[in-house]
Design an enzyme around this catalytic site. Structure first.
Site, PDB file in Angstrom:
ATOM      1  N   ASP A   1     157.360  85.822  10.530  1.00  0.00           N
ATOM      2  CA  ASP A   1     156.462  86.500  11.477  1.00  0.00           C
ATOM      3  C   ASP A   1     157.114  86.515  12.868  1.00  0.00           C
ATOM      4  O   ASP A   1     156.445  86.314  13.881  1.00  0.00           O
ATOM      5  CB  ASP A   1     155.083  85.817  11.525  1.00  0.00           C
ATOM      6  CG  ASP A   1     154.043  86.672  12.244  1.00  0.00           C
ATOM      7  OD1 ASP A   1     154.371  87.801  12.649  1.00  0.00           O
ATOM      8  OD2 ASP A   1     152.901  86.202  12.413  1.00  0.00           O
TER       9      ASP A   1
ATOM     10  N   HIS B   1     158.736  91.443  13.416  1.00  0.00           N
ATOM     11  CA  HIS B   1     158.337  92.490  14.362  1.00  0.00           C
ATOM     12  C   HIS B   1     159.557  92.828  15.209  1.00  0.00           C
ATOM     13  O   HIS B   1     160.007  91.993  15.988  1.00  0.00           O
ATOM     14  CB  HIS B   1     157.194  91.999  15.253  1.00  0.00           C
ATOM     15  CG  HIS B   1     155.967  91.648  14.478  1.00  0.00           C
ATOM     16  ND1 HIS B   1     154.967  92.551  14.229  1.00  0.00           N
ATOM     17  CD2 HIS B   1     155.590  90.497  13.864  1.00  0.00           C
ATOM     18  CE1 HIS B   1     154.018  91.971  13.500  1.00  0.00           C
ATOM     19  NE2 HIS B   1     154.377  90.715  13.265  1.00  0.00           N
TER      20      HIS B   1
END
Lengths: 308, 433
Positions: free
Chosen positions: B312, B70
């Site tokens: 992640d 992200h």
């Protein structure tokens, strides 16, 4: 007398000696509360902040009276904020207060771990006055004091906690404290109110309240929050009362004397009948008085006050 | 860390080159001219006009690939940008990353995909966008997958949210076959999850924290495997965390369902016990599970049920973590610590061969997502990660190049240190060597 703990964040892991010391001190403060002049100078010159991020009448009043009886200076802070701002204001508020040089902080917050988080930001002694569905140690201590007062001991007695265990902050502290003190703890309530794996805490879970009443010396009835019904945890208050309510009929069937407790506020006619709450079995009002004594003891011991 | 243009003529000398075919590390020299590999031989000698990097004792691997990060841009540049994310990636040895579409606005159309490519063009790593499955990531209407794929989206995901409506997921899977891109599944049934903030267990009970049960993930995985089987689409299960989910994926693979899966380093290394201290850095979605689940994840890695390790990487500013668990944001950063964690906990402690771990962060992602990254071959662009698998180091704040430092691993002693990444004609130099 001193404690091995610096803060009272919960009763999980608090040693027996500390609990005994708090209860013993509380009994001596109980005597003070019976006198015509109920104030002692034990915490004179000490400042305590009551930080209530969540509304609470009983606990807050009880702490405030305890602090006043010990002659502490008090600052009250209430906040009702939501979402992210709540977390931010917790740290910011606390840092502001820290700048004022306080000795003790009593905190009530809707989130588990809030009291513990506070200890990372401050030097003062932190007392958890309820952190969400986690712990409410002074409530459990006052419950233990009330049981001890009534039965003379906590060792080997059977204490049943009945109701919404999952959403209660009282149940966990009671379980930890009572187990440490050698009591047997039973839980009873609809399966939707029993937290996963709670047996690992050394308690037994029973589904039948009549079976519970057969073996219990003490029944601690928890409040059913009406909003839980809307979320589907229980189909109706009617069914709850029929299955788990401490009704007069149920109590009449028990030949032994039971000790009945409730941390309040009560939903009369749901989890407990008025006749039961006000019966000779009930020690609900003793709990309230003992609450002040226990909180005096905790404040006194953690803030290093001087005996009268 | 320094990042500079790669010299025109470069010799990588004495490094141990990863050989996946023979499952070995072989000492070779690599000659690079104008960013391209020109020669790979046991020994190459060059004149003074070459920049020679002596890599004795270091391993040369194809550049690491992280298929799940992200980078928060656009919308949350206070947490991370494509630029700071790139630095974090390089520090961790990653030359290629896939960024997730939960930005503001979300990456749910071709223009946004183009935006990510344009913004990352001059950066030293390759950033590939994953676009949303549904418009606005709302779980209601599928995005214009064909056009989005044409503009270079590598896959589709509503990561951060589960596509709760099974019909929408069915249609998304069917439509995804048009463009031959996988659906990356954030598998957590929202209703069963019920705002839980950690794994539901005796630990959450003890802490009074609301539980997110393993069954919320398992039901989601089960449903989406069933839909993948039914539609014939390729589904990639992101961040698998439970033993049962691993078992479901294993069984589905055996039945020939097009399912692949990834696991994060933090789910391999930490258990729910981390939450005992109420440190919000341990709050992640899906949550940290128990020891039994961790064992099953490692088994899944070993037997190939889990194909990829992805971080992640989820940066959040400090103020959203220095708060209660309920209030805190979910996610931790992962790029800089990933390789050290894997070498320490899997290679060193559990004796999983290093080459197996490298497969999960290089060639497997390359194959599964059809990435145009190059291996170590003559004629290809130089894209390598160079590391010392025997060096112990302490992971410190100063090793973090992300804008955020929400990680529980600061202070941990790790084995395996990245030294250089060569990619897009850049070279990163760690330790200011």
């Amino acid at each position: 007398m001193s404690l091995s703990i610096e803060h009272l964040l919960g009763l999980d892991g608090v040693p027996k000696e500390d609990i005994e010391a708090i209860l013993e001190t509380a009994f001596s403060f109980r005597e003070v509360l019976e006198r015509p002049i109920k104030k002692v100078p034990s915490l004179q010159g000490k400042t305590v902040v009551n930080l209530f991020f969540e509304p609470s009448t009983r606990t807050r009043l009880s702490f405030e009276i305890a602090e006043k009886r010990l002659s502490a200076d008090i600052i009250n802070f209430s906040a009702s904020v939501s979402s992210l701002e709540k977390g931010e204001s917790l740290k910011d508020t606390v840092q502001n207060i820290l700048a004022m040089k306080v000795d003790g902080i009593v905190i009530r917050h809707s989130d588990p771990g809030a009291a513990k988080l506070l200890t990372k930001f401050v030097d003062a002694a932190v007392i958890n006055a309820g952190d969400g569905t986690h712990e409410h140690p002074t409530q459990a201590l006052l419950d233990m004091m009330s049981i001890k007062e009534k039965l003379g001991t906590l060792e080997d007695i059977n204490v049943a906690i009945v109701g919404d265990i999952k959403h209660s902050r009282v149940a966990l502290s009671n379980i930890f404290g009572l187990k440490t003190m050698g009591a047997n703890v039973f839980l009873c309530g609809p399966p939707t109110f029993i937290p996963v794996g709670v047996e690992t805490l050394g308690v037994r879970v029973l589904k039948d309240i009549d079976e519970v009443l057969e073996i219990a010396d003490v029944v601690n009835v928890l409040r059913i929050q009406r909003e839980r019904q809307g979320r589907g945890y229980i189909p109706s208050l009617r069914e709850y009362r029929a299955r788990f309510g401490l009704t007069k009929e149920r109590l009449d069937k028990i030949k032994r004397r039971l000790v009945i407790m409730h941390p309040g506020p009560m939903n009369r006619g749901v989890e407990i009948d008025s006749e039961v709450a006000e019966s000779e079995h009930s020690i609900i009002l003793h709990q309230v008085l003992n609450g002040v004594a226990v909180r005096m003891a905790v404040l006194f011991l953690l803030l290093g006050g001087k005996k009268e | 860390m320094k990042i500079k243009k790669l010299e025109k003529k470069v010799l990588l000398k004495n490094g141990l080159v990863v050989d996946f075919d023979n499952r070995d590390f072989i000492k070779k020299d690599i000659l690079i001219i104008d960013g391209k590999i020109r020669e790979i031989k046991e020994s190459i000698n060059v004149g003074d006009d070459y920049k020679v990097y002596d890599l004795k004792g270091y391993v040369i691997s194809p550049g690491f690939i992280d298929v799940h990060v992200h980078f928060r841009e656009p919308g949350y540049e206070n947490a991370e940008t494509l630029e700071t994310g790139s630095k974090a990636a390089l520090a961790g040895g990653f030359s290629h990353v896939f960024c997730m579409p939960n930005t503001e606005p979300p990456i749910d159309n071709a223009e946004m995909v183009k935006y990510v490519y344009e913004r990352s063009e001059s950066l030293p790593i390759n950033i590939y966008p994953i676009a949303a499955i549904t418009k606005g990531r709302k779980g209601q209407e599928i995005t214009e997958m064909a056009e989005i794929a044409e503009f270079g989206a590598m896959a589709f995901s509503d990561d951060g949210s589960y596509v709760q409506n099974p019909l929408v997921m069915r249609l998304a899977m069917e439509y995804s076959k048009l463009v031959n891109r996988p659906i990356v599944d954030h598998a957590e049934d929202e209703l069963l999850k019920d705002n839980g903030v950690m794994n539901e267990s005796e630990v959450s009970t003890r802490l009074g924290l609301k539980g997110n049960p393993a069954v919320a993930e398992e039901i989601a995985v089960y449903r989406d495997i069933a839909l993948a089987k039914f539609t014939g689409a390729h589904i990639h299960i992101a961040h698998v965390t439970t033993a049962k989910a691993v078992e479901l994926i294993r069984k589905a693979k055996a039945e020939g369902v097009k399912v692949t899966a990834e696991v994060t380093p933090h789910h391999l290394v930490l258990t729910e016990d981390y939450m005992i201290d109420f440190d919000a850095n341990g709050k992640v979605q899906p949550p940290l599970r128990n020891k039994k689940d961790v064992e099953a994840l490692i088994e899944g890695l070993k037997d190939g049920t889990i194909d990829i390790i992805a971080t992640d990487h989820a940066p959040h500013p400090i103020e959203t973590k220095e708060t209660t668990i309920n209030e805190a944001s979910s996610g931790m950063i992962g790029l800089e610590s990933a390789f050290g964690l894997l070498v320490t906990h899997l290679v060193h402690e559990r004796k999983i061969p290093l080459i197996d771990i490298l497969e999960k962060i290089t060639i497997n992602p390359m194959k599964i997502f059809n990435i145009p990254a190059s291996g170590i071959e003559v004629g290809k662009e130089a894209n390598v990660t160079i590391f010392d698998s025997d060096e112990w180091w302490i992971f410190k704040r100063e090793n973090i190049y992300s804008k955020s430092y929400n990680t529980p691993f600061i202070g941990c002693e790790l084995l395996g240190k990245v030294k250089h990444v060569i990619n897009k004609n850049f070279i990163s130099i760690m330790d200011n060597e």
